[in-house]
Design a protein around this motif. Structure first.
Motif, PDB file in Angstrom:
ATOM      1  N   ASN A  19     -33.127  14.656  20.899  1.00  0.00           N
ATOM      2  CA  ASN A  19     -32.370  14.107  19.772  1.00  0.00           C
ATOM      3  C   ASN A  19     -32.049  15.191  18.744  1.00  0.00           C
ATOM      4  OD1 ASN A  19     -32.477  11.575  20.925  1.00  0.00           O
ATOM      5  ND2 ASN A  19     -34.114  10.836  19.597  1.00  0.00           N
ATOM      6  N   GLN A  20     -33.043  16.057  18.447  1.00  0.00           N
ATOM      7  CA  GLN A  20     -32.798  17.114  17.463  1.00  0.00           C
ATOM      8  C   GLN A  20     -31.759  18.093  17.979  1.00  0.00           C
ATOM      9  OE1 GLN A  20     -34.003  17.376  14.175  1.00  0.00           O
ATOM     10  NE2 GLN A  20     -32.209  18.702  14.256  1.00  0.00           N
ATOM     11  N   TRP A  21     -31.832  18.435  19.262  1.00  0.00           N
ATOM     12  CA  TRP A  21     -30.871  19.405  19.804  1.00  0.00           C
ATOM     13  C   TRP A  21     -29.447  18.873  19.703  1.00  0.00           C
ATOM     14  CZ3 TRP A  21     -32.097  24.315  20.855  1.00  0.00           C
ATOM     15  CH2 TRP A  21     -31.041  25.114  21.315  1.00  0.00           C
ATOM     16  N   THR A  22     -29.265  17.564  19.776  1.00  0.00           N
ATOM     17  CA  THR A  22     -27.910  17.000  19.713  1.00  0.00           C
ATOM     18  C   THR A  22     -27.355  16.990  18.291  1.00  0.00           C
ATOM     19  OG1 THR A  22     -28.661  14.698  19.480  1.00  0.00           O
ATOM     20  CG2 THR A  22     -28.310  15.537  21.735  1.00  0.00           C
ATOM     21  N   GLN A  23     -28.154  17.403  17.312  1.00  0.00           N
ATOM     22  CA  GLN A  23     -27.694  17.490  15.922  1.00  0.00           C
ATOM     23  C   GLN A  23     -27.143  18.895  15.689  1.00  0.00           C
ATOM     24  OE1 GLN A  23     -27.709  14.478  14.095  1.00  0.00           O
ATOM     25  NE2 GLN A  23     -28.093  14.066  16.259  1.00  0.00           N
ATOM     26  N   PHE A  24     -25.990  19.169  16.300  1.00  0.00           N
ATOM     27  CA  PHE A  24     -25.418  20.513  16.308  1.00  0.00           C
ATOM     28  C   PHE A  24     -25.216  21.085  14.908  1.00  0.00           C
ATOM     29  CE2 PHE A  24     -23.739  18.312  20.141  1.00  0.00           C
ATOM     30  CZ  PHE A  24     -24.513  18.986  21.068  1.00  0.00           C
ATOM     31  N   GLU A  25     -24.916  20.217  13.953  1.00  0.00           N
ATOM     32  CA  GLU A  25     -24.659  20.697  12.596  1.00  0.00           C
ATOM     33  C   GLU A  25     -25.923  21.254  11.934  1.00  0.00           C
ATOM     34  OE1 GLU A  25     -22.404  17.555  10.720  1.00  0.00           O
ATOM     35  OE2 GLU A  25     -20.647  18.037  11.920  1.00  0.00           O
ATOM     36  N   SER A  26     -27.103  21.017  12.533  1.00  0.00           N
ATOM     37  CA  SER A  26     -28.351  21.589  11.993  1.00  0.00           C
ATOM     38  C   SER A  26     -28.633  22.977  12.575  1.00  0.00           C
ATOM     39  CB  SER A  26     -29.537  20.662  12.282  1.00  0.00           C
ATOM     40  OG  SER A  26     -29.887  20.682  13.651  1.00  0.00           O
ATOM     41  N   PHE A  27     -27.849  23.448  13.540  1.00  0.00           N
ATOM     42  CA  PHE A  27     -28.102  24.739  14.181  1.00  0.00           C
ATOM     43  C   PHE A  27     -28.227  25.914  13.201  1.00  0.00           C
ATOM     44  CE2 PHE A  27     -26.538  23.971  18.822  1.00  0.00           C
ATOM     45  CZ  PHE A  27     -27.459  22.953  18.967  1.00  0.00           C
ATOM     46  N   PRO A  28     -27.424  25.977  12.120  1.00  0.00           N
ATOM     47  CA  PRO A  28     -27.584  27.114  11.202  1.00  0.00           C
ATOM     48  C   PRO A  28     -28.982  27.200  10.584  1.00  0.00           C
ATOM     49  CG  PRO A  28     -25.478  26.041  10.814  1.00  0.00           C
ATOM     50  CD  PRO A  28     -26.251  25.162  11.770  1.00  0.00           C
ATOM     51  N   ARG A  29     -29.739  26.120  10.631  1.00  0.00           N
ATOM     52  CA  ARG A  29     -31.085  26.122  10.049  1.00  0.00           C
ATOM     53  C   ARG A  29     -32.077  26.909  10.905  1.00  0.00           C
ATOM     54  NH1 ARG A  29     -31.979  20.020   8.080  1.00  0.00           N
ATOM     55  NH2 ARG A  29     -33.839  20.913   7.120  1.00  0.00           N
ATOM     56  N   PHE A  30     -31.741  27.150  12.199  1.00  0.00           N
ATOM     57  CA  PHE A  30     -32.668  27.894  13.052  1.00  0.00           C
ATOM     58  C   PHE A  30     -31.998  28.906  13.980  1.00  0.00           C
ATOM     59  CE2 PHE A  30     -31.944  23.703  14.954  1.00  0.00           C
ATOM     60  CZ  PHE A  30     -31.458  24.039  16.210  1.00  0.00           C
ATOM     61  N   MET A  31     -30.681  28.973  13.999  1.00  0.00           N
ATOM     62  CA  MET A  31     -29.994  29.948  14.847  1.00  0.00           C
ATOM     63  C   MET A  31     -29.458  31.100  14.005  1.00  0.00           C
ATOM     64  SD  MET A  31     -27.906  27.931  17.756  1.00  0.00           S
ATOM     65  CE  MET A  31     -28.768  27.068  19.041  1.00  0.00           C
ATOM     66  N   ASP A  32     -29.957  32.289  14.294  1.00  0.00           N
ATOM     67  CA  ASP A  32     -29.555  33.494  13.589  1.00  0.00           C
ATOM     68  C   ASP A  32     -28.074  33.774  13.832  1.00  0.00           C
ATOM     69  OD1 ASP A  32     -29.983  35.893  12.109  1.00  0.00           O
ATOM     70  OD2 ASP A  32     -30.014  37.000  14.011  1.00  0.00           O
ATOM     71  N   GLY A  33     -27.328  34.007  12.771  1.00  0.00           N
ATOM     72  CA  GLY A  33     -25.911  34.350  12.893  1.00  0.00           C
ATOM     73  C   GLY A  33     -24.979  33.155  12.941  1.00  0.00           C
ATOM     74  N   VAL A  34     -25.516  31.946  13.085  1.00  0.00           N
ATOM     75  CA  VAL A  34     -24.676  30.741  13.095  1.00  0.00           C
ATOM     76  C   VAL A  34     -24.546  30.274  11.654  1.00  0.00           C
ATOM     77  CG1 VAL A  34     -24.424  28.358  13.888  1.00  0.00           C
ATOM     78  CG2 VAL A  34     -25.345  30.104  15.437  1.00  0.00           C
ATOM     79  N   GLU A  35     -23.327  30.341  11.145  1.00  0.00           N
ATOM     80  CA  GLU A  35     -23.078  29.943   9.759  1.00  0.00           C
ATOM     81  C   GLU A  35     -22.755  28.464   9.636  1.00  0.00           C
ATOM     82  OE1 GLU A  35     -20.152  32.537   8.045  1.00  0.00           O
ATOM     83  OE2 GLU A  35     -21.376  34.324   8.404  1.00  0.00           O
ATOM     84  N   GLU A  36     -22.050  27.924  10.647  1.00  0.00           N
ATOM     85  CA  GLU A  36     -21.642  26.518  10.587  1.00  0.00           C
ATOM     86  C   GLU A  36     -21.302  26.026  11.986  1.00  0.00           C
ATOM     87  OE1 GLU A  36     -18.139  23.779   8.483  1.00  0.00           O
ATOM     88  OE2 GLU A  36     -17.924  25.954   8.536  1.00  0.00           O
ATOM     89  N   VAL A  37     -21.698  24.786  12.265  1.00  0.00           N
ATOM     90  CA  VAL A  37     -21.242  24.084  13.464  1.00  0.00           C
ATOM     91  C   VAL A  37     -20.753  22.729  12.988  1.00  0.00           C
ATOM     92  CG1 VAL A  37     -21.811  23.143  15.727  1.00  0.00           C
ATOM     93  CG2 VAL A  37     -22.967  25.221  14.928  1.00  0.00           C
ATOM     94  N   ARG A  38     -19.551  22.403  13.377  1.00  0.00           N
ATOM     95  CA  ARG A  38     -18.963  21.112  13.010  1.00  0.00           C
ATOM     96  C   ARG A  38     -18.685  20.323  14.288  1.00  0.00           C
ATOM     97  NH1 ARG A  38     -14.796  23.019  10.586  1.00  0.00           N
ATOM     98  NH2 ARG A  38     -13.227  22.397  12.061  1.00  0.00           N
ATOM     99  N   GLN A  39     -19.215  19.121  14.365  1.00  0.00           N
ATOM    100  CA  GLN A  39     -18.955  18.257  15.522  1.00  0.00           C
ATOM    101  C   GLN A  39     -17.627  17.558  15.267  1.00  0.00           C
ATOM    102  OE1 GLN A  39     -22.061  16.823  17.620  1.00  0.00           O
ATOM    103  NE2 GLN A  39     -20.640  15.993  19.115  1.00  0.00           N
ATOM    104  N   VAL A  40     -16.626  17.895  16.090  1.00  0.00           N
ATOM    105  CA  VAL A  40     -15.279  17.361  15.916  1.00  0.00           C
ATOM    106  C   VAL A  40     -15.191  15.940  16.475  1.00  0.00           C
ATOM    107  CG1 VAL A  40     -12.830  17.723  16.455  1.00  0.00           C
ATOM    108  CG2 VAL A  40     -14.325  19.691  15.981  1.00  0.00           C
ATOM    109  N   ASP A  41     -15.755  15.734  17.657  1.00  0.00           N
ATOM    110  CA  ASP A  41     -15.848  14.414  18.287  1.00  0.00           C
ATOM    111  C   ASP A  41     -17.022  14.473  19.265  1.00  0.00           C
ATOM    112  OD1 ASP A  41     -14.867  15.608  20.691  1.00  0.00           O
ATOM    113  OD2 ASP A  41     -12.803  15.073  20.212  1.00  0.00           O
ATOM    114  N   ASP A  42     -17.146  13.496  20.151  1.00  0.00           N
ATOM    115  CA  ASP A  42     -18.313  13.441  21.042  1.00  0.00           C
ATOM    116  C   ASP A  42     -18.468  14.667  21.934  1.00  0.00           C
ATOM    117  OD1 ASP A  42     -18.985  10.992  19.979  1.00  0.00           O
ATOM    118  OD2 ASP A  42     -18.336   9.830  21.729  1.00  0.00           O
ATOM    119  N   VAL A  43     -17.378  15.362  22.248  1.00  0.00           N
ATOM    120  CA  VAL A  43     -17.473  16.486  23.190  1.00  0.00           C
ATOM    121  C   VAL A  43     -16.952  17.818  22.653  1.00  0.00           C
ATOM    122  CG1 VAL A  43     -17.445  15.002  25.239  1.00  0.00           C
ATOM    123  CG2 VAL A  43     -15.288  15.897  24.351  1.00  0.00           C
TER     124      VAL A  43
END
Length: 155
Positions: A19-43
């Motif tokens: 469930n946590q991994w599917t929260q892509f917009e939280s990736f900048p909190r633990f992925m180095d160099g990732v500034e932003e991830v925006r989920q556009v739609d389901d895929v």
């Protein structure tokens, strides 16, 4: 093209970890160099990353997703990469998360980073930070998406 494989054992249930991994917009909190991830739609996701001080943006498509099992993706443009994250129940409170990625470094800096093993270490660090992120939340995810995305039919 380089293949990177990294695993980490997380003290949380397979469902919470997935469930946590599917929260892509939280990736900048633990992925180095990732500034932003925006989920556009389901895929579809849109990424903004920083590599060696250079900001890049690209889109990626989730090509397969099954709750508590796997999430696979491929980039649509920008840095060429594809991969899969799998989730394996070790016991009631431990989940092994394995990342396997194929990356085609883009440009001189990324090629040098690949040759020096920097990309491998970056992925390893990201996986360790993900482990710390969810374990410090006492295994409680920030959200969930439990939908299925079936692999496209081969022609």
């Amino acid at each position: 093209m380089s293949t990177i494989t990294e695993s980490v054992d997380v003290k949380a249930t397979v469902s919470a970890v997935y469930n946590q991994w599917t929260q892509f917009e939280s990736f900048p909190r633990f992925m180095d160099g990732v500034e932003e991830v925006r989920q556009v739609d389901d895929v579809h996701t849109h990424w903004k990353i920083s590599v060696a001080g250079v900001t890049k943006e690209f889109d990626a498509t989730i090509t397969e997703q099954h709750p508590d099992e796997r999430v696979a993706w491929t980039s649509d443009a920008g840095p060429t990469h594809a991969g899969v994250i799998t989730f394996h129940r070790i016991d009631d409170t431990t989940t092994r998360v394995t990342a396997q990625m194929d990356i085609d470094p883009d440009g001189f800096v990324e090629n040098v980073a690949d040759k020096l093993g920097i990309l491998d270490r970056k992925v390893k660090g990201d996986m360790q930070r993900f482990k710390t992120f969810i374990e410090h939340r006492d295994g409680q995810e920030t959200g969930e998406w439990r939908g299925n995305v079936d692999r496209p039919a081969q022609h």
